[in-house]
Scaffold this motif. Structure first.
Motif, short mmCIF file in Angstrom:
data_model
loop_
_atom_site.label_atom_id
_atom_site.label_comp_id
_atom_site.label_asym_id
_atom_site.label_seq_id
_atom_site.Cartn_x
_atom_site.Cartn_y
_atom_site.Cartn_z
N VAL A 59 -13.45 27.81 -8.02
CA VAL A 59 -14.09 29.02 -8.05
C VAL A 59 -14.67 28.73 -6.49
O VAL A 59 -15.31 29.31 -6.01
N SER A 60 -15.65 27.49 -7.29
CA SER A 60 -17.32 26.68 -6.50
C SER A 60 -16.69 26.67 -4.88
O SER A 60 -16.77 27.22 -4.16
N LEU A 61 -15.28 26.73 -4.40
CA LEU A 61 -15.31 26.38 -3.52
C LEU A 61 -15.04 27.00 -2.36
O LEU A 61 -15.25 27.75 -1.27
N MET A 62 -13.93 28.02 -3.32
CA MET A 62 -13.37 28.69 -3.15
C MET A 62 -14.23 30.87 -3.01
O MET A 62 -13.82 31.40 -1.85
N LEU A 63 -15.33 30.62 -3.74
CA LEU A 63 -15.66 32.22 -3.43
C LEU A 63 -17.07 32.04 -2.58
O LEU A 63 -16.79 33.23 -2.17
N PRO A 64 -17.15 30.98 -2.16
CA PRO A 64 -18.07 31.47 -1.00
C PRO A 64 -17.22 31.59 0.44
O PRO A 64 -18.10 32.19 0.99
N ARG A 65 -15.58 31.31 0.63
CA ARG A 65 -15.01 31.14 1.29
C ARG A 65 -14.61 32.32 1.68
O ARG A 65 -14.63 32.83 2.50
N LEU A 66 -14.57 33.62 0.12
CA LEU A 66 -14.58 35.03 0.07
C LEU A 66 -15.51 35.80 0.66
O LEU A 66 -15.55 36.49 0.60
N ILE A 67 -16.13 35.58 -0.02
CA ILE A 67 -17.34 36.40 -0.50
C ILE A 67 -19.10 35.78 0.33
O ILE A 67 -18.99 34.43 -0.81
N LEU A 68 -19.61 36.25 0.58
CA LEU A 68 -20.84 35.81 1.09
C LEU A 68 -21.93 37.59 1.35
O LEU A 68 -23.36 37.05 0.90
N ASP A 69 -21.70 38.07 1.30
CA ASP A 69 -22.27 39.36 1.31
C ASP A 69 -21.05 40.73 2.14
O ASP A 69 -19.69 40.13 1.63
N ASN A 70 -22.43 41.52 1.81
CA ASN A 70 -21.65 42.91 2.09
C ASN A 70 -20.39 43.05 3.49
O ASN A 70 -20.69 42.66 3.76
N PRO A 71 -19.52 43.24 3.32
CA PRO A 71 -18.64 43.56 4.02
C PRO A 71 -18.88 44.16 5.34
O PRO A 71 -19.73 45.52 4.39
N LYS A 72 -18.55 44.25 6.55
CA LYS A 72 -19.34 45.66 7.18
C LYS A 72 -17.30 46.28 7.65
O LYS A 72 -16.18 45.56 8.14
N VAL A 73 -17.70 47.92 7.89
CA VAL A 73 -16.73 48.87 7.79
C VAL A 73 -16.87 49.08 9.37
O VAL A 73 -17.61 50.08 9.49
N ARG A 74 -15.62 49.00 9.97
CA ARG A 74 -15.40 49.81 10.89
C ARG A 74 -13.74 50.28 10.86
O ARG A 74 -13.46 50.23 10.16
N ASP A 105 -25.14 50.46 -1.10
CA ASP A 105 -25.83 51.63 -2.05
C ASP A 105 -25.02 51.09 -3.22
O ASP A 105 -25.79 51.19 -4.46
N THR A 106 -24.00 50.62 -2.88
CA THR A 106 -23.10 50.43 -4.29
C THR A 106 -22.71 48.62 -4.72
O THR A 106 -22.10 48.52 -5.66
N HIS A 107 -24.00 48.15 -4.13
CA HIS A 107 -23.70 46.39 -3.63
C HIS A 107 -22.10 46.10 -4.56
O HIS A 107 -22.08 45.33 -5.20
N PHE A 108 -21.92 46.66 -2.90
CA PHE A 108 -20.15 46.47 -3.12
C PHE A 108 -19.50 45.03 -2.93
O PHE A 108 -18.73 44.81 -4.40
N ASP A 109 -20.13 43.83 -2.95
CA ASP A 109 -20.36 42.10 -2.74
C ASP A 109 -20.14 42.27 -4.51
O ASP A 109 -19.54 40.83 -4.47
N ALA A 110 -21.39 42.37 -5.22
CA ALA A 110 -21.17 41.85 -6.60
C ALA A 110 -19.96 42.28 -7.01
O ALA A 110 -18.96 41.84 -8.27
N ILE A 111 -19.10 43.46 -6.74
CA ILE A 111 -18.18 44.35 -7.71
C ILE A 111 -16.31 42.88 -6.64
O ILE A 111 -15.98 42.66 -7.65
N LEU A 112 -16.90 42.20 -5.45
CA LEU A 112 -15.94 42.04 -4.68
C LEU A 112 -16.07 40.84 -5.81
O LEU A 112 -14.71 39.78 -5.97
#
Length: 453
Positions: A59-74, A105-112
């Motif tokens: 978890v400690s190795l993989m989680l930062p590789r997937l999520i570090l901040d909110n995603p940017k939507v295009r 607004d919804t802190h989507f990164d915490a949900i992810l």
């Protein structure tokens, strides 16, 4: 068509829960072992202490590789070029702005973060729906709405993997005919909601008759919240109202039911509210992500579940080694004819000089150091072999950890790093596919529901 009466639908739910539980036999213990005894007292963990905590390492190795901040939507449109040729301005830019504002607004990164972590142990489950806009609503947000219309906002909720279920007869994900999950609510709150808004379809008599929820943990058994365990089931093929359909944004039907206990000890299902047409995209409110598919099975194989046997085998040998080391004893044996030798050995200081009267015996004969117990040398070999096997199957090697020992050539290290990156990229791709599906549903509400902000 699936039989959607109370009896048959409740039987479907219980069968789906049984199928799910067969895939989660070790889930709770894996979670307990991952956080150890310092975080929370374990219930009934086996295999002793988890000294080789591969769960936390992964978890400690993989989680930062997937999520570090909110995603940017295009946002892009299939018809963007056609609209531009006709002199029209596509609304993709406005939708992208709204989506990125919603993400922040919804802190989507915490949900992810929860969504990803669940997928490492089992599968991640998200539920996307509309809720009333929280907090103070500025007047500009009500533009274009009637006085009796509420301002809405899409919401994403992560679900406990052990509460989600789906069609147990499906062998392929495309064949799944329904999804559902369970949750608890206070009986009084439901009755109050039914009284305030009869149009919601709640059935007060069924709510009063529903069985009370029970807790598995013993220390919670004295709590009295009078909660009801509710099952919510979405069936895309069912249509309960012919006046609304996909053209109006309604896809499938949402059923809400609970168990009702009888005096003879049996439990049957009862609808807590009238079946409701579900307003949302045709894909439904549930977004499940997992890492590895299994042939002819709709449940995903999690990376930590796949190596559970190797993790426990490694910990068995590690615990045996530590236990042997704790039992090891070192001492000094002396000649019984010279008891004063023992006093001299007990009291001498480290690096000190002292004399011993050993009589006719040499110092080697009068004083004999000895050692009993302790781990045998083969255990270290077993541990090394088990650790190598776990690294080979899981893909978490020294290269993945960022620790290059120098034992291999630069080419070997490069090849190993490429192989590890392929595994990581695959996990990332699977996760981002789930995130993309969540955002597609959020965008649907913003695009199709004029109340959504």
């Amino acid at each position: 068509m699936i039989k959607d009466d109370e009896e048959n639908l409740y039987a479907e739910v219980k069968a789906a829960e049984e199928e799910r539980d067969q895939h989660m036999r070790h889930f709770k213990k894996m979670v307990q072992r991952s956080h150890g005894r310092a975080y929370k007292k374990p219930g009934s963990m086996s295999h002793g202490t988890t000294l080789e905590n591969h769960y936390h390492e992964y978890v400690s190795l993989m989680l930062p590789r997937l999520i570090l901040d909110n995603p940017k939507v295009r946002v892009t449109s299939r018809d963007e070029s056609a609209m531009a040729s006709n002199g029209e301005i596509p609304d993709t830019e406005a939708l992208a702005h709204s989506m990125n504002r919603w993400v922040n607004d919804t802190h989507f990164d915490a949900i992810l973060t929860d969504y990803a972590t669940d997928g490492f142990f089992a599968w991640g489950a998200a539920y996307v729906y509309q809720e009333k806009f929280p907090g103070v609503i500025p007047p500009v947000a009500r533009q274009g709405l009637e006085e009796d219309e509420d301002v809405m906002r899409p919401r994403v909720m992560t679900l406990d993997p052990s509460t989600v279920f789906w069609d147990p007869l499906a062998s392929r994900r495309d064949d799944i005919r329904y999804y559902g999950h369970c949750y608890t609510r206070d009986r009084d709150d439901l009755l109050e909601e039914a009284r305030k808004d009869p149009d919601l379809g709640w059935r007060p008599e069924a709510i009063r008759a529903a069985a009370e929820a029970h807790y598995d943990e013993d220390y919670l058994e004295h709590m009295d919240r009078d909660e009801i365990r509710i099952y919510e089931v979405w069936i895309p093929e069912q249509r309960v109202d012919d006046e609304v359909g996909e053209q109006e944004g309604f896809n499938g039907t949402l059923y809400t039911l609970a168990g009702q206990a009888h005096e003879d000890g049996t439990t049957t299902g009862t609808f807590l509210r009238d079946p409701q047409p579900w307003f949302g995209p045709r894909e439904g409110p549930y977004v499940i992500w997992g890492v590895y598919p299994v042939p002819n099975d709709t449940y995903w194989l999690a990376p930590l579940a796949a190596v559970e046997d190797q993790v426990q085998s490694l910990n068995d040998f590690t615990n045996a080694f530590v236990e042997g080391a704790r039992k090891a004893k070192k001492g000094v044996a002396i000649n019984a004819a010279e008891p004063e030798v023992a006093d001299s050995i007990k009291t001498f200081e480290d690096q000190g000089v002292f004399t011993l009267q050993t009589g006719n015996l040499s110092i080697r004969e009068a004083v004999v150091p000895f050692e009993v117990g302790g781990p045998h040398s083969e255990l270290m070999l077993y541990i090394q072999n088990e650790r190598a096997r776990l690294e080979r199957v899981s893909g978490i090697t020294d290269t993945q950890r960022g620790a290059v020992t120098g034992a291999g050539t630069a080419t070997e290290v490069s090849v190993a790093d490429s192989a590890s990156n392929i595994r990581v990229e695959y996990v990332r791709k699977q996760f981002y596919r789930g995130v993309h599906e969540i955002l597609r549903r959020v965008a649907w509400y913003m695009r199709e529901d004029r109340r959504s902000r």
